[in-house]
Structures are given as structure tokens and as C-alpha cells.
Design a protein around this motif. Structure first.
Motif, PDB file in Angstrom:
ATOM      1  N   THR A 104       0.838  -1.206   0.000  1.00 44.97           N
ATOM      2  CA  THR A 104       0.000   0.000   0.000  1.00 44.97           C
ATOM      3  C   THR A 104       0.869   1.250   0.000  1.00 44.97           C
ATOM      4  O   THR A 104       0.630   2.198  -0.757  1.00 44.97           O
ATOM      5  CB  THR A 104      -0.934   0.014   1.218  1.00 44.97           C
ATOM      6  N   ASN A 105       1.893   1.263   0.851  1.00 46.01           N
ATOM      7  CA  ASN A 105       2.770   2.436   0.914  1.00 46.01           C
ATOM      8  C   ASN A 105       3.506   2.654  -0.408  1.00 46.01           C
ATOM      9  O   ASN A 105       3.685   3.796  -0.842  1.00 46.01           O
ATOM     10  CB  ASN A 105       3.763   2.280   2.059  1.00 46.01           C
ATOM     11  N   THR A 115       2.400  14.031  -0.567  1.00 50.31           N
ATOM     12  CA  THR A 115       1.223  14.122   0.296  1.00 50.31           C
ATOM     13  C   THR A 115       0.930  12.795   0.998  1.00 50.31           C
ATOM     14  O   THR A 115       0.122  12.756   1.929  1.00 50.31           O
ATOM     15  CB  THR A 115      -0.029  14.560  -0.497  1.00 50.31           C
ATOM     16  N   TRP A 116       1.544  11.720   0.510  1.00 53.66           N
ATOM     17  CA  TRP A 116       1.339  10.417   1.150  1.00 53.66           C
ATOM     18  C   TRP A 116       2.308  10.258   2.319  1.00 53.66           C
ATOM     19  O   TRP A 116       3.476   9.914   2.160  1.00 53.66           O
ATOM     20  CB  TRP A 116       1.543   9.278   0.147  1.00 53.66           C
ATOM     21  N   LYS A 117       1.829  10.550   3.520  1.00 50.96           N
ATOM     22  CA  LYS A 117       2.636  10.412   4.737  1.00 50.96           C
ATOM     23  C   LYS A 117       1.713   9.989   5.875  1.00 50.96           C
ATOM     24  O   LYS A 117       1.473  10.749   6.818  1.00 50.96           O
ATOM     25  CB  LYS A 117       3.370  11.712   5.052  1.00 50.96           C
ATOM     26  N   PRO A 118       1.162   8.782   5.767  1.00 56.43           N
ATOM     27  CA  PRO A 118       0.142   8.346   6.734  1.00 56.43           C
ATOM     28  C   PRO A 118       0.713   8.057   8.118  1.00 56.43           C
ATOM     29  O   PRO A 118       1.641   7.274   8.262  1.00 56.43           O
ATOM     30  CB  PRO A 118      -0.412   7.072   6.091  1.00 56.43           C
ATOM     31  N   ARG A 119       0.146   8.718   9.103  1.00 55.72           N
ATOM     32  CA  ARG A 119       0.472   8.389  10.490  1.00 55.72           C
ATOM     33  C   ARG A 119      -0.481   7.315  11.010  1.00 55.72           C
ATOM     34  O   ARG A 119      -0.098   6.497  11.850  1.00 55.72           O
ATOM     35  CB  ARG A 119       0.347   9.639  11.369  1.00 55.72           C
ATOM     36  N   GLY A 120      -1.720   7.351  10.533  1.00 46.59           N
ATOM     37  CA  GLY A 120      -2.728   6.428  11.019  1.00 46.59           C
ATOM     38  C   GLY A 120      -2.875   5.214  10.132  1.00 46.59           C
ATOM     39  O   GLY A 120      -2.350   5.154   9.017  1.00 46.59           O
ATOM     40  N   PHE A 121      -3.627   4.233  10.638  1.00 42.72           N
ATOM     41  CA  PHE A 121      -3.790   2.962   9.937  1.00 42.72           C
ATOM     42  C   PHE A 121      -5.222   2.475  10.081  1.00 42.72           C
ATOM     43  O   PHE A 121      -5.812   2.524  11.165  1.00 42.72           O
ATOM     44  CB  PHE A 121      -2.838   1.912  10.513  1.00 42.72           C
ATOM     45  N   PHE A 122      -5.776   2.005   8.959  1.00 41.72           N
ATOM     46  CA  PHE A 122      -7.117   1.439   8.912  1.00 41.72           C
ATOM     47  C   PHE A 122      -7.002  -0.053   8.617  1.00 41.72           C
ATOM     48  O   PHE A 122      -6.714  -0.437   7.487  1.00 41.72           O
ATOM     49  CB  PHE A 122      -7.933   2.134   7.815  1.00 41.72           C
ATOM     50  N   PRO A 123      -7.225  -0.922   9.616  1.00 44.98           N
ATOM     51  CA  PRO A 123      -7.259  -2.357   9.303  1.00 44.98           C
ATOM     52  C   PRO A 123      -8.490  -2.647   8.435  1.00 44.98           C
ATOM     53  O   PRO A 123      -9.593  -2.222   8.786  1.00 44.98           O
ATOM     54  CB  PRO A 123      -7.397  -3.020  10.679  1.00 44.98           C
ATOM     55  N   PRO A 124      -8.320  -3.306   7.303  1.00 49.09           N
ATOM     56  CA  PRO A 124      -9.492  -3.561   6.455  1.00 49.09           C
ATOM     57  C   PRO A 124     -10.656  -4.164   7.239  1.00 49.09           C
ATOM     58  O   PRO A 124     -10.472  -5.094   8.038  1.00 49.09           O
ATOM     59  CB  PRO A 124      -8.950  -4.552   5.418  1.00 49.09           C
ATOM     60  N   GLU A 125     -11.839  -3.590   6.998  1.00 50.63           N
ATOM     61  CA  GLU A 125     -13.071  -3.962   7.713  1.00 50.63           C
ATOM     62  C   GLU A 125     -12.953  -3.730   9.217  1.00 50.63           C
ATOM     63  O   GLU A 125     -13.746  -4.234   9.990  1.00 50.63           O
ATOM     64  CB  GLU A 125     -13.475  -5.415   7.425  1.00 50.63           C
ATOM     65  N   ALA A 137       2.919  -0.955  13.607  1.00 51.75           N
ATOM     66  CA  ALA A 137       3.930  -0.067  14.201  1.00 51.75           C
ATOM     67  C   ALA A 137       5.222  -0.077  13.395  1.00 51.75           C
ATOM     68  O   ALA A 137       5.829   0.977  13.156  1.00 51.75           O
ATOM     69  CB  ALA A 137       4.198  -0.477  15.647  1.00 51.75           C
ATOM     70  N   ARG A 138       5.660  -1.261  12.954  1.00 56.44           N
ATOM     71  CA  ARG A 138       6.918  -1.344  12.204  1.00 56.44           C
ATOM     72  C   ARG A 138       6.849  -0.591  10.887  1.00 56.44           C
ATOM     73  O   ARG A 138       7.874  -0.147  10.362  1.00 56.44           O
ATOM     74  CB  ARG A 138       7.294  -2.813  11.970  1.00 56.44           C
ATOM     75  N   ALA A 139       5.634  -0.436  10.337  1.00 53.10           N
ATOM     76  CA  ALA A 139       5.484   0.299   9.078  1.00 53.10           C
ATOM     77  C   ALA A 139       5.500   1.812   9.293  1.00 53.10           C
ATOM     78  O   ALA A 139       5.372   2.568   8.327  1.00 53.10           O
ATOM     79  CB  ALA A 139       4.182  -0.116   8.392  1.00 53.10           C
ATOM     80  N   GLY A 140       5.642   2.264  10.547  1.00 51.41           N
ATOM     81  CA  GLY A 140       5.793   3.691  10.817  1.00 51.41           C
ATOM     82  C   GLY A 140       4.533   4.408  11.256  1.00 51.41           C
ATOM     83  O   GLY A 140       4.543   5.632  11.403  1.00 51.41           O
ATOM     84  N   HIS A 141       3.444   3.676  11.496  1.00 50.00           N
ATOM     85  CA  HIS A 141       2.209   4.301  11.944  1.00 50.00           C
ATOM     86  C   HIS A 141       2.239   4.494  13.457  1.00 50.00           C
ATOM     87  O   HIS A 141       2.847   3.697  14.179  1.00 50.00           O
ATOM     88  CB  HIS A 141       1.006   3.438  11.559  1.00 50.00           C
ATOM     89  N   ASP A 142       1.560   5.547  13.937  1.00 43.57           N
ATOM     90  CA  ASP A 142       1.526   5.743  15.385  1.00 43.57           C
ATOM     91  C   ASP A 142       0.125   5.669  15.975  1.00 43.57           C
ATOM     92  O   ASP A 142      -0.039   5.792  17.178  1.00 43.57           O
ATOM     93  CB  ASP A 142       2.228   7.039  15.802  1.00 43.57           C
ATOM     94  N   TRP A 143      -0.893   5.469  15.133  1.00 46.28           N
ATOM     95  CA  TRP A 143      -2.237   5.205  15.645  1.00 46.28           C
ATOM     96  C   TRP A 143      -2.994   4.340  14.655  1.00 46.28           C
ATOM     97  O   TRP A 143      -2.628   4.244  13.479  1.00 46.28           O
ATOM     98  CB  TRP A 143      -3.015   6.487  15.942  1.00 46.28           C
ATOM     99  N   PHE A 144      -4.046   3.690  15.140  1.00 46.97           N
ATOM    100  CA  PHE A 144      -4.936   2.949  14.257  1.00 46.97           C
ATOM    101  C   PHE A 144      -6.365   3.121  14.752  1.00 46.97           C
ATOM    102  O   PHE A 144      -6.614   3.552  15.883  1.00 46.97           O
ATOM    103  CB  PHE A 144      -4.547   1.466  14.162  1.00 46.97           C
ATOM    104  N   ILE A 145      -7.295   2.799  13.883  1.00 45.46           N
ATOM    105  CA  ILE A 145      -8.715   2.922  14.208  1.00 45.46           C
ATOM    106  C   ILE A 145      -9.347   1.541  14.224  1.00 45.46           C
ATOM    107  O   ILE A 145      -8.943   0.653  13.457  1.00 45.46           O
ATOM    108  CB  ILE A 145      -9.431   3.847  13.186  1.00 45.46           C
TER     109      ILE A 145
END
Length: 411
Positions: A104-105, A115-125, A137-145
Motif C-alpha cells: 500500500t505504501n 502528500t502520502w505520509k500516513p500516520r494512522g492505519f485502517f485495518p481492512p473492515e 507499528a513497524r510500518a511507521g504508523h503511530d495510531w490505528f482505528i
């Protein structure tokens, strides 16, 4: 003041037809993005799966990519990461999760540039299990929903809980399922929605997170991008001009930055289609792998065979021909793990045997190419014999799935 964080999830499966893709783009994506462009006060998190980015480019819909990039440049949207082909992350191996997130990245980074610099993460579904957090976390995200149904404690409105992720932790934002579904199923209106948000948290600062499919606006509900979103954003602008500022939009990342950290918690395995009853029944992913669904069981057994065949093919691809077909199997594997084939087999109430079969064919390409790679490679004879048995078992499962589909009736 109530800080309202809204996330829109843009997704179409790798098996989507050109006709449907263009229809969704015209009914939903273009009108929706035009609405957002009208409102500089809008703050929207956008999760666009890498597969949809790729489909839009390949099917002549690249202006949507350009519109999203402009909105990100203007500070109206922030991008959120995910898995490229929309796999159910808790149900696939750790290695495949890492590949999916990285792809995805790679795809979206090439499409959206700086403009693609995602801090957050959406697990599919919004399918969550504790084991997916290290890869996030290893992919560089610091929050998820994730879905609010998985919140194990007091509902957070003035702090942001943390979740263990390897040796560190991630912030977790819980989707307000009730308010989100009111929007998704047209059970509210702009005035009532804003009035409701004003009461969150009493007189102090509070936040609310809502999330739904982007296709809700215009495709699932005709005109909803104007009737709800445009009107709501207009009311927020009018409120600001009057000096009220009781509600304002905020990026999820801003919520994470501005609200204090809460304790580290252990959310419940769940999805945004999971009910409390499902959790009590030990069925956290009911639309994708339900214990009582025989077709789901057959599908995931077939997936396991494909994963094993691909892994062995890759391990023993020591000749040119073996490497060629092992590479094909690996390339086919990621789209073959997309979630829709299981969703359409759920019968709750979704059912479409054609979509199930399209997913099966993608998986069959993985099995076929991996099996050939193993046969022409330099694996020991014992490994080749074991995998010939695996291919035979996989073929039996494929026939069993097709038998289920041929004899099926619509619920």
C-alpha cells in the motif's frame, strides 16, 4: 468543544469490473471530492486502498487521484495506511500482513507523492486482533482505528487509549459505531447530528470519531454527499462565523496529538460489522470467517494450501523456470487474499456466488503456479511428493467449493 474526526474508506476489490468501477467513480468519488473542495474547514481522514488507486489509474479514472492529491495539499484530507488488497489482517500470516502494508505504501506513495505520509492505519473492515499491531507499528504508523464494539472499558471522549505493539505501543481511536451508522444508514440529518455532537463531553473538550465507506455518499445513498456532508460542513462554517465553535472537524492525528494519553488496554477481537452477541459467541469476524459457515471453512482451508504452496515454491526456486513461476504465484497471492470473496459468502445477508468464484480463481492461479514451480525446481523428492499431495487436497477443496456454489440458493 467537540472535535469531530471523520474517516472515509475508499475501496473496490481487485475483481471489480470496469463498468462498476466507473459507475462508483461517477456516482460517489467525484461528487464527494467536489463537496470537500468547497469547504476549507473540512478535515477528513482518507483511507484509499492501494488496489483502488491502481484500478483508478488503469481504468482511466486518474483525475480522482489528482483531486485527492490537491485536497491533501490544501490540508483538507490526511491519508491513512492499510493493506493494499484489503485482506483480513488477523486471518493471514504475519509475513503476508507486512507485505500487504508495504505494498500500500509503495503504490500510494508513487501515486500521491509527498502528500502520502500516513500516520494512522485502517485495518481492512476494522478487523482487529492483538497480533496485527507489531506490523502496523513497524510500518511507521503511530495510531490505528477500530470499531467501538471492541472497546473493553470506559468509552473514551477526553483521552486516547494505547495498545501494546511489540516493544512499544500505538494510540487506538475507537469508531463511534452508533453515530457512524446513523450517517451510513441515513438515520440523521445535519442539524440533529451537530446538535448531538455539541453535547459530547459536557462543557469540556471531547472528541468523536466516525467512519464509513466513502461509497456511502452518492453510490449507496444517492445525493447523500450533498444532503448530509455538504450541508453539515456548511453549518459548521456558519457556526464558526457566529463565534460559537461548539463543534469543529479535526484530523484523527490531531486528536491523538491534542488529547492526553490514556492507559494501555487490550481491545477485543472484532470488526465494524461485529455485534456484541457475535463477540459473546466467539465469532469476531462473522462476515469473513464465521464458525458456523461451511463455505467459509472450505475457503480458508483452500487459502491455507495456497499459502503453503507459495511458501515452498519460493523457498526452492533455484532454477530460472522455477523462479519465474514462483514469482507469478507470489504476485497473485496478495490480490487473492482480498476480503470480498468471504464477505459475499457470509449470507448475513450478503451472497453472490460469482464474486466468491472470482476470488477462488485468483487463489487457483496461486496454487497452479506454485505447484509448477515446485515440480520444476530443485526441492528434494520428499518435498515434491508432499506438495503433490497438497495439490490433490487443494483440488478437492476447490471442487467442494464449486459444488457448494453450484448448488447454492440465494438466502
Amino acid at each position: 468543544m467537540t472535535h469531530w474526526a471523520q474517516l472515509l474508506h475508499f475501496y473496490q476489490p481487485p475483481t471489480q469490473t470496469h463498468e462498476i468501477l466507473v459507475r462508483v467513480a461517477n456516482e460517489s468519488y467525484r461528487p464527494l471530492l467536489r463537496v470537500l473542495a468547497k469547504h476549507p474547514n473540512a478535515r477528513i481522514a482518507v483511507n484509499i486502498q492501494g488496489v483502488l488507486t491502481q484500478l483508478l489509474q488503469e481504468h482511466g479514472q486518474g483525475d480522482i487521484i489528482e483531486s485527492l492529491t490537491r485536497l491533501a495539499d490544501r490540508g483538507i484530507i490526511e491519508f491513512v495506511g492499510s493493506g493494499k488488497y484489503h485482506p483480513i489482517l488477523p486471518l493471514i500470516p504475519s509475513e503476508r500482513r507486512a507485505v500487504s502494508i508495504a505494498e500500500t505504501n509503495e503504490t500510494n506513495g508513487a501515486a500521491f507523492g509527498d502528500t502520502w505520509k500516513p500516520r494512522g492505519f485502517f485495518p481492512p473492515e476494522m478487523c482487529f486482533a492483538p497480533e496485527i499491531t507489531p506490523e502496523i507499528a513497524r510500518a511507521g504508523h503511530d495510531w490505528f482505528i477500530m470499531s467501538g464494539v471492541g472497546c473493553p472499558g470506559a468509552w473514551p471522549v477526553d483521552c486516547v487509549y494505547r495498545v501494546q505493539a511489540g516493544s512499544g505501543s500505538l494510540a487506538v481511536l475507537f469508531r463511534d459505531d452508533v453515530r457512524s451508522n446513523k450517517i451510513s444508514f441515513r438515520r440523521t440529518n445535519p442539524e440533529d447530528f451537530i446538535h448531538d455532537l455539541q453535547g459530547v463531553g459536557g462543557s469540556g473538550d471531547a472528541y468523536v470519531v466516525t467512519a464509513m465507506d466513502a461509497e456511502t455518499f452518492g453510490h449507496h445513498i444517492a445525493g447523500w454527499e450533498t444532503e448530509f456532508l455538504d450541508e453539515t460542513l456548511g453549518l459548521l462554517t456558519h457556526q464558526g462565523r457566529r463565534g460559537a465553535h461548539r463543534v469543529q472537524m479535526a484530523f484523527p492525528s490531531t486528536v491523538v496529538d491534542q488529547f492526553p494519553e490514556g492507559p494501555v488496554i487490550q481491545p477485543l477481537p472484532s470488526s465494524w460489522s461485529t455485534s456484541e452477541q457475535d463477540i459473546e459467541n466467539g465469532d469476531p469476524y462473522p462476515l469473513w470467517k464465521s464458525p458456523g459457515n461451511e463455505l467459509h471453512a472450505l475457503q480458508w482451508q483452500y487459502v491455507d494450501h495456497c499459502l503453503n504452496l507459495e511458501r515452498v515454491a519460493r523457498s526452492h526456486a533455484t532454477t530460472s523456470e522455477a523462479r519465474t513461476y514462483a514469482t507469478i504465484a507470489s504476485e497473485r497471492l496478495e490480490p487473492a487474499l482480498h476480503s470480498c470473496q468471504f464477505w459475499w459468502a457470509s449470507r448475513r445477508p450478503m451472497w453472490d456466488f460469482t464474486m466468491v468464484h472470482r476470488g477462488l480463481m485468483l487463489l487457483s492461479e496461486v496454487a497452479l503456479n506454485a505447484a509448477h514451480a515446485i515440480a520444476v525446481g530443485t526441492a528434494p523428492e520428499a518435498v515434491k511428493q508432499e506438495n503433490s499431495w497438497r495439490v490433490a487436497a487443494a483440488n478437492e477443496l476447490r471442487f467442494a467449493i464449486e459444488k457448494e456454489l453450484v448448488g447454492s440458493v440465494r438466502p
